[in-house]
Design a protein around this motif. Structure first.
Motif, short mmCIF file in Angstrom:
data_model
loop_
_atom_site.label_atom_id
_atom_site.label_comp_id
_atom_site.label_asym_id
_atom_site.label_seq_id
_atom_site.Cartn_x
_atom_site.Cartn_y
_atom_site.Cartn_z
N VAL A 50 -56.60 8.87 -101.56
CA VAL A 50 -57.05 8.52 -100.21
C VAL A 50 -58.11 9.53 -99.77
N VAL A 85 -55.17 4.42 -89.05
CA VAL A 85 -55.92 3.24 -89.50
C VAL A 85 -57.10 2.96 -88.57
N LYS A 91 -63.36 5.67 -94.48
CA LYS A 91 -62.18 5.82 -95.33
C LYS A 91 -62.44 5.13 -96.66
N LEU A 93 -60.24 4.19 -100.39
CA LEU A 93 -59.06 4.23 -101.24
C LEU A 93 -59.49 3.97 -102.67
N PHE A 154 -63.73 1.37 -96.20
CA PHE A 154 -63.62 0.91 -94.82
C PHE A 154 -64.57 1.71 -93.95
N ALA A 161 -65.14 -4.73 -94.76
CA ALA A 161 -64.74 -3.75 -95.78
C ALA A 161 -65.29 -4.21 -97.12
N GLY A 184 -58.48 -4.82 -91.72
CA GLY A 184 -57.57 -3.87 -91.08
C GLY A 184 -56.18 -3.89 -91.69
N GLN A 187 -55.99 -2.12 -94.99
CA GLN A 187 -55.79 -0.68 -94.74
C GLN A 187 -54.33 -0.37 -94.48
N LYS A 188 -53.70 -1.19 -93.63
CA LYS A 188 -52.30 -0.92 -93.28
C LYS A 188 -51.38 -1.13 -94.48
N TYR A 190 -51.90 -0.08 -97.38
CA TYR A 190 -51.87 1.21 -98.08
C TYR A 190 -51.55 2.38 -97.15
N LEU A 191 -51.93 2.29 -95.88
CA LEU A 191 -51.82 3.44 -94.97
C LEU A 191 -50.87 3.17 -93.81
#
Length: 217
Positions: A50, A85, A91, A93, A154, A161, A184, A187-188, A190-191
């Motif tokens: 990350v 997020v 960001k 990944l 992102f 993205a 979005g 992202q969530k 993974y995060l």
């Protein structure tokens, strides 16, 4: 999408300590894996890195409400992960394949998990369905052999993205996820704290942010 810096080895895989994305340097803040346990045998699928833009005060300022919190407190606080997020920083990944699987399997897993999250948030409409189907189709023809790399980039503000797939002997393949809700929720995936796909990754992030916030101005 990288610069010559030191590398950090995780699960036998080298991760650059710093890369450049969106014209800005991003630092490796956390690592983790996705895995499954079958009959007491751990099978590791992917190693994750990350990267976040941390060279100014934007990120830690955005997360300032959690200054002084322990890693355990951060892990259990859904609001912290939502804030991470939504933080206005670049960001990235980097997901490196450990155990080979068909791209279609990965695509279906991503599609199903993101769809469920969107539906739970009452954000799953025709536009989201179409965008998710395109992502699943992108992976349909791919073969995720060991060492292949999936990159999710992102932007600092909510928007499209970019997903990149790279494997030895072939040029990079890319797809842009235009739908903000889908981007979005990826992202969530993974995060997203305790509900994320990789508990080891969010644990690593919680440990790192507890330390960073403890000394933040």
């Amino acid at each position: 999408m990288g610069s010559e810096t030191e590398t950090i080895t995780f699960e036998g895989i080298p991760f650059l300590a710093e890369i450049t994305a969106g014209g800005k340097p991003l630092s490796l803040l956390a690592n983790g894996i996705t895995d499954i346990e079958i009959h007491f045998l751990q099978i590791k699928y992917n190693a994750i890195g990350v990267y976040l833009h941390t060279t100014d005060t934007t990120l830690l300022g955005h997360l300032g409400a959690w200054k002084g919190k322990t890693a355990e407190e951060l892990l259990a606080d859904a609001a912290f992960w939502s804030a991470l997020v939504s933080s206005p920083v670049e960001k990235l990944l980097r997901v490196v394949v450990i155990k080979e699987i068909k791209g279609s399997q990965y695509g279906v897993q991503l599609e199903s998990s993101v769809r469920d999250r969107l539906a739970a948030a009452d954000l799953y409409e025709d536009e989201e369905e179409e965008a998710l189907e395109k992502v699943a189709e992108f992976f349909q023809s791919k073969y995720l052999k060991p060492g292949s790399v999936i990159t999710f980039h992102f932007p600092a503000t909510p928007g499209p993205a970019e997903i990149t797939f790279a494997t030895e002997g072939k040029g990079d393949a890319r797809i842009t996820v235009e739908n903000e809700h889908v981007a979005g929720m990826i992202q969530k995936w993974y995060l997203g704290g305790e509900n994320a796909v990789s508990p080891t990754t969010v644990r690593s992030l919680a440990d790192r942010f507890a330390a960073l916030l403890a000394v933040a101005a």
